[in-house]
Motif scaffolding. Structure first.
Motif, short mmCIF file in Angstrom:
data_model
loop_
_atom_site.label_atom_id
_atom_site.label_comp_id
_atom_site.label_asym_id
_atom_site.label_seq_id
_atom_site.Cartn_x
_atom_site.Cartn_y
_atom_site.Cartn_z
N LEU A 1 0.81 -1.24 -0.05
CA LEU A 1 -0.13 -0.03 -0.06
C LEU A 1 0.69 1.35 0.26
O LEU A 1 1.65 1.45 0.72
CB LEU A 1 -1.06 -0.05 1.35
CG LEU A 1 -1.47 1.32 1.73
CD1 LEU A 1 -2.84 1.49 0.50
CD2 LEU A 1 -2.35 1.07 2.98
N GLU A 2 0.47 2.11 -0.98
CA GLU A 2 1.15 3.26 -0.88
C GLU A 2 0.50 4.49 -1.13
O GLU A 2 -0.34 4.49 -1.86
CB GLU A 2 2.24 3.49 -2.21
CG GLU A 2 3.24 4.67 -2.11
CD GLU A 2 4.39 4.48 -2.87
OE1 GLU A 2 4.74 5.42 -3.65
OE2 GLU A 2 4.82 3.44 -3.23
N LEU A 3 0.31 5.30 -0.23
CA LEU A 3 -0.60 6.59 -0.21
C LEU A 3 0.22 7.83 -0.98
O LEU A 3 1.27 8.04 -0.80
CB LEU A 3 -1.25 6.82 1.20
CG LEU A 3 -1.77 5.93 1.85
CD1 LEU A 3 -2.22 6.11 3.25
CD2 LEU A 3 -3.06 5.43 1.28
N ASP A 4 -0.70 8.59 -1.39
CA ASP A 4 -0.05 9.65 -2.07
C ASP A 4 0.26 11.10 -1.28
O ASP A 4 -0.49 10.78 -0.15
CB ASP A 4 -0.62 10.01 -3.38
CG ASP A 4 -2.16 10.36 -3.35
OD1 ASP A 4 -2.37 11.21 -2.21
OD2 ASP A 4 -2.84 10.31 -4.06
N ALA A 5 0.84 11.80 -1.75
CA ALA A 5 1.13 12.94 -0.94
C ALA A 5 -0.23 13.85 -0.59
O ALA A 5 -0.01 14.45 0.32
CB ALA A 5 2.19 13.97 -1.66
N ARG A 6 -1.15 13.68 -1.02
CA ARG A 6 -2.62 14.41 -0.52
C ARG A 6 -3.13 13.65 0.46
O ARG A 6 -4.07 14.09 0.92
CB ARG A 6 -3.44 14.24 -2.13
CG ARG A 6 -2.97 15.01 -3.05
CD ARG A 6 -3.79 14.97 -4.31
NE ARG A 6 -3.74 13.32 -4.72
CZ ARG A 6 -4.54 13.18 -5.63
NH1 ARG A 6 -5.29 13.70 -6.35
NH2 ARG A 6 -4.47 11.69 -5.87
N THR A 7 -2.66 12.30 1.00
CA THR A 7 -3.33 11.82 2.09
C THR A 7 -3.14 12.59 3.18
O THR A 7 -1.82 12.97 3.59
CB THR A 7 -2.67 10.26 2.26
OG1 THR A 7 -2.99 9.64 1.20
CG2 THR A 7 -3.20 9.71 3.59
N PRO A 8 -4.08 12.84 4.03
CA PRO A 8 -3.85 13.82 5.20
C PRO A 8 -3.34 13.26 6.43
O PRO A 8 -4.10 12.60 7.12
CB PRO A 8 -5.48 13.99 5.47
CG PRO A 8 -6.39 12.90 5.03
CD PRO A 8 -5.32 12.36 3.98
N THR A 9 -2.00 13.28 6.44
CA THR A 9 -1.41 12.60 7.72
C THR A 9 -1.62 13.35 8.92
O THR A 9 -1.35 13.05 10.00
CB THR A 9 0.13 12.57 7.44
OG1 THR A 9 0.69 13.82 7.13
CG2 THR A 9 0.43 11.36 6.23
N ASP A 10 -1.89 14.38 8.87
CA ASP A 10 -2.51 15.64 10.27
C ASP A 10 -3.83 15.38 10.52
O ASP A 10 -4.07 15.75 11.71
CB ASP A 10 -2.05 17.13 9.98
CG ASP A 10 -3.16 17.54 8.54
OD1 ASP A 10 -3.33 16.74 7.87
OD2 ASP A 10 -3.26 18.56 8.53
N ASP A 11 -4.68 14.55 9.87
CA ASP A 11 -5.89 14.12 10.29
C ASP A 11 -5.92 12.85 10.60
O ASP A 11 -6.39 12.12 9.44
CB ASP A 11 -7.06 14.79 9.11
CG ASP A 11 -8.51 14.53 9.61
OD1 ASP A 11 -8.55 13.65 10.66
OD2 ASP A 11 -9.56 15.16 8.93
N LEU A 12 -5.76 12.21 11.60
CA LEU A 12 -5.80 10.92 11.83
C LEU A 12 -6.85 9.82 11.29
O LEU A 12 -6.54 8.91 10.91
CB LEU A 12 -5.34 10.39 13.52
CG LEU A 12 -4.06 11.05 13.70
CD1 LEU A 12 -3.47 10.63 15.22
CD2 LEU A 12 -2.82 10.69 12.91
N PRO A 13 -8.00 10.49 11.92
CA PRO A 13 -9.40 9.71 11.39
C PRO A 13 -9.20 9.42 9.91
O PRO A 13 -9.74 8.42 9.31
CB PRO A 13 -10.42 10.37 11.80
CG PRO A 13 -10.08 11.00 12.93
CD PRO A 13 -8.55 11.45 12.78
N ARG A 14 -9.02 10.49 9.02
CA ARG A 14 -8.98 10.53 7.60
C ARG A 14 -7.94 9.59 7.12
O ARG A 14 -8.17 9.04 6.17
CB ARG A 14 -8.92 11.91 6.95
CG ARG A 14 -10.33 12.53 7.06
CD ARG A 14 -10.43 14.08 6.78
NE ARG A 14 -9.89 14.00 5.36
CZ ARG A 14 -9.65 15.02 4.48
NH1 ARG A 14 -9.35 15.95 5.00
NH2 ARG A 14 -9.34 14.94 3.31
N LEU A 15 -6.68 9.90 7.86
CA LEU A 15 -5.64 8.79 7.49
C LEU A 15 -5.95 7.45 7.77
O LEU A 15 -5.81 6.64 6.65
CB LEU A 15 -4.33 9.22 8.28
CG LEU A 15 -3.21 8.50 7.99
CD1 LEU A 15 -2.61 8.34 6.57
CD2 LEU A 15 -2.09 8.52 8.93
#
Length: 76
Positions: A47-61
């Motif tokens: 699994l590779e998430l792109d740079a747009r993945t919200p790492t500052d929003d843990l539930p969304r991550l």
């Protein structure tokens, strides 16, 4: 009820504190359990998430990780 067994789930997410990492892991586990994917065996699911993945929003991550894993398992 189907049983889901995860032998090992390794996530490499730079910048998370240990507390944040635990929260993401718990949310991913809960998300997979709630989705109840079909009983199948997988050797590995890269699994590779792109740079747009919200790492500052843990539930969304966590949701993004669950969605990507379920998509690879053939269930969205």
């Amino acid at each position: 009820m189907d049983e889901i067994t995860i032998d090992r789930l390794t996530l490499n997410i730079p910048g998370l504190t240990p507390r944040q990492a635990r929260e993401v892991a718990e949310r991913v586990g809960a998300g997979l359990a709630a989705a109840r994917p079909a009983a199948r065996s997988f050797e590995a699911l890269p699994l590779e998430l792109d740079a747009r993945t919200p790492t500052d929003d843990l539930p969304r991550l966590a949701d993004a990780i669950v969605d990507a894993l379920l998509a690879q398992m053939g269930r969205s």
